[in-house]
Scaffold this motif. Structure first.
Motif, PDB file in Angstrom:
ATOM      1  N   HIS A  28       0.875  -1.175   0.000  1.00  0.00           N
ATOM      2  CA  HIS A  28       0.000   0.000   0.000  1.00  0.00           C
ATOM      3  C   HIS A  28       0.908   1.219   0.000  1.00  0.00           C
ATOM      4  N   MET A  31      -3.274   4.934   1.886  1.00  0.00           N
ATOM      5  CA  MET A  31      -4.531   4.334   2.334  1.00  0.00           C
ATOM      6  C   MET A  31      -4.806   4.807   3.763  1.00  0.00           C
ATOM      7  N   ILE A 103     -10.862   1.519   1.913  1.00  0.00           N
ATOM      8  CA  ILE A 103      -9.688   1.914   2.716  1.00  0.00           C
ATOM      9  C   ILE A 103      -8.967   3.067   2.004  1.00  0.00           C
ATOM     10  N   TYR A 128     -12.804  -3.977  -0.166  1.00  0.00           N
ATOM     11  CA  TYR A 128     -12.109  -4.570   0.979  1.00  0.00           C
ATOM     12  C   TYR A 128     -13.135  -5.320   1.844  1.00  0.00           C
ATOM     13  N   GLU A 169      -6.721  -5.890  -3.334  1.00  0.00           N
ATOM     14  CA  GLU A 169      -7.073  -7.026  -2.520  1.00  0.00           C
ATOM     15  C   GLU A 169      -8.581  -7.040  -2.249  1.00  0.00           C
ATOM     16  N   HIS A 201      -7.517 -11.166   0.202  1.00  0.00           N
ATOM     17  CA  HIS A 201      -7.209 -11.055   1.630  1.00  0.00           C
ATOM     18  C   HIS A 201      -8.123 -12.031   2.352  1.00  0.00           C
ATOM     19  N   ARG A 204      -8.807 -14.631   9.056  1.00  0.00           N
ATOM     20  CA  ARG A 204      -7.688 -15.073   9.903  1.00  0.00           C
ATOM     21  C   ARG A 204      -7.997 -16.436  10.526  1.00  0.00           C
ATOM     22  N   HIS A 230      -1.296 -13.199   2.620  1.00  0.00           N
ATOM     23  CA  HIS A 230      -1.157 -13.333   4.068  1.00  0.00           C
ATOM     24  C   HIS A 230      -1.084 -14.778   4.565  1.00  0.00           C
ATOM     25  N   ARG A 233       0.309 -15.390   8.143  1.00  0.00           N
ATOM     26  CA  ARG A 233      -0.458 -15.276   9.384  1.00  0.00           C
ATOM     27  C   ARG A 233      -1.716 -16.126   9.362  1.00  0.00           C
ATOM     28  N   LEU A 255       4.100 -10.380   4.635  1.00  0.00           N
ATOM     29  CA  LEU A 255       4.219  -9.550   5.835  1.00  0.00           C
ATOM     30  C   LEU A 255       5.670  -9.452   6.298  1.00  0.00           C
ATOM     31  N   TYR A 263      -0.533 -10.801  18.196  1.00  0.00           N
ATOM     32  CA  TYR A 263      -1.251 -10.417  16.969  1.00  0.00           C
ATOM     33  C   TYR A 263      -2.688 -10.123  17.384  1.00  0.00           C
ATOM     34  N   ASP A 298       3.441  -5.731   2.541  1.00  0.00           N
ATOM     35  CA  ASP A 298       2.113  -5.248   2.923  1.00  0.00           C
ATOM     36  C   ASP A 298       2.227  -4.062   3.884  1.00  0.00           C
ATOM     37  N   HIS A 300       1.227  -0.932   5.497  1.00  0.00           N
ATOM     38  CA  HIS A 300      -0.070  -0.260   5.568  1.00  0.00           C
ATOM     39  C   HIS A 300      -0.181   0.652   6.786  1.00  0.00           C
TER      40      HIS A 300
HETATM   41  C1  LIG Z   1      -5.232  -3.215   4.205  1.00  0.00           C
HETATM   42  C2  LIG Z   1      -4.118  -3.754   5.027  1.00  0.00           C
HETATM   43  C3  LIG Z   1      -4.333  -5.191   5.392  1.00  0.00           C
HETATM   44  O1  LIG Z   1      -5.407  -5.764   5.272  1.00  0.00           O
HETATM   45  N1  LIG Z   1      -3.284  -5.825   5.855  1.00  0.00           N
HETATM   46  C4  LIG Z   1      -3.391  -7.180   6.316  1.00  0.00           C
HETATM   47  C5  LIG Z   1      -3.162  -7.182   7.744  1.00  0.00           C
HETATM   48  S1  LIG Z   1      -3.345  -8.797   8.345  1.00  0.00           S
HETATM   49  O2  LIG Z   1      -4.755  -9.183   8.206  1.00  0.00           O
HETATM   50  O3  LIG Z   1      -2.497  -9.683   7.561  1.00  0.00           O
HETATM   51  O4  LIG Z   1      -2.926  -8.740   9.752  1.00  0.00           O
END
Ligand SMILES: CCC(=O)NCCS(=O)(=O)O
Length: 349
Positions: A28, A31, A103, A128, A169, A201, A204, A230, A233, A255, A263, A298, A300
């Motif tokens: 990014h 943003m 965003i 997003y 994303e 994206h 989690r 990602h 994570r 990341l 986290y 990433d 941001h």
């Molecule tokens: C827009 C920024 C973003 O979504 N970054 C990802 C952060 S994370 O979900 O990987 O912690």
């Protein structure tokens, strides 16, 4: 055959894929991340209000989402421009800028950065996560969402003639909401029309990436032209990672430079170190996935910029590549990860 076929679309127009060079596939440049705000630990409220002091920088790196100002990357245009000049000097060629609707995407600023620095910048179309979808967006049909995404690629986004070169994303949570499901279906329908790259994206949860691919595939999406972001994570078990890799998407570890004890978005997650990220890449290379890996930082938040003592956009080129070579990833495989794989992903069918 459209004018896009065989080309890559940057904010300055179409380029030959061989012009991209080393590419960070998830960054990014401007943003805002207010939707990601997380209250500071009890008793740290005062620090959180003004952490941009040397004695608080460790706190800020450990609690990046607990300071409102840290989430306003769009305030750092000059610093980001300097970062991009340093990125070029470090051998970087292209940045895929993943900021989408919700965003504060800023296409004119992305275009100016590309003009000022000579770095190819590719802008993202689409939406997003659910919490950033407006009521108007939530009322849109899949067909209307599809038309909007297609228009951002063919004609330009946000009322400009600056065209997006990737869908994403595309934000999804866990579980995936109805609104996010509609956007995923629209993403697949737009990808069918355009033959374009997609980047996701995921939520989690280790199950989230495969569920997203299932939805995209059921809607006709091209998994081979889709990046799952990602993974650093999200999937930690080697067996689960290989099961996911078999589905055929690109595998993004994005990341790099992020190392935190807690986290906050999911305390069950132990955020890996960069060394652990390199170890995961070496494992995937050994298992034969060197042509599906892509990497990025990433960035941001402000605190990751070199202006604030952060690692900046050149961290992978300057520091991670030597580590990859040290851990048995060959130069040829590094070049695939930084050059060939992004090029193949970003080229319109
Ligand atoms: C827009 C920024 C973003 O979504 N970054 C990802 C952060 S994370 O979900 O990987 O912690």
């Amino acid at each position: 055959m459209s004018e896009l076929s065989g080309k890559v679309q940057t904010v300055l127009g179409l380029v030959d894929p061989d012009q991209l060079g080393r590419t960070m596939t998830h960054e990014h440049l401007t943003m805002s991340f207010g939707c990601g705000y997380f209250p500071p630990p009890s008793g740290d409220e005062a620090v959180a209000e003004n952490p941009f002091q040397m004695q608080h920088m460790h706190w800020l790196r450990q609690n990046p989402y607990s300071c409102h100002e840290n989430l306003l990357l769009q305030q750092e245009t000059s610093a980001v421009r300097d970062e991009l000049l340093a990125y070029r000097k470090a051998g970087g060629g292209t940045i895929v800028e993943n900021t989408t609707v919700g965003i504060d995407r800023d296409l004119p600023t992305l275009k100016q950065h590309a003009k000022d620095t000579g770095v190819h910048v590719i802008a993202g179309a689409g939406y997003y996560v659910d919490s950033t979808h407006t009521e108007a967006t939530k009322r849109m049909s899949v067909e209307k969402l599809t038309d909007t995404i297609v228009s951002e690629v063919l004609h330009g986004g946000d009322g400009t003639d600056i065209r997006c070169g990737v869908i994403g994303e595309i934000g999804t949570g866990w579980p995936i909401t109805e609104s996010e499901m509609k956007v995923l279906k629209a993403t697949a329908h737009a990808q069918i029309q355009l033959g374009c790259p997609v980047i996701i994206h995921p939520g989690r949860n280790p199950e989230a990436p495969a569920e997203v691919l299932r939805i995209l595939q059921e809607a006709g999406g091209d998994i081979s032209k889709t990046v799952m972001s990602h993974l650093d994570r999200t999937i930690f078990d080697d067996g689960e990672l290989l099961e996911f890799a078999k589905l055929g998407s690109y595998l993004e570890y994005d990341l790099f430079g992020t190392e935190m004890l807690n986290y906050h978005y999911n305390l069950e997650v132990d955020m890996p170190s960069d060394s652990q990220r390199v170890k995961a890449l070496a494992f995937l290379v050994k298992e034969g996935y060197d042509d599906k890996i892509v990497v990025a930082h990433d960035i941001h938040t402000k605190s990751r910029l070199t202006k604030y003592g952060g690692h900046g956009y050149s961290h992978i080129l300057n520091n991670i590549v030597p580590k990859m070579l040290m851990r048995g990833i060959s130069q040829r495989q590094v070049d695939k990860i930084l050059i060939d794989n992004p090029k193949h992903w970003l080229t319109f069918k």
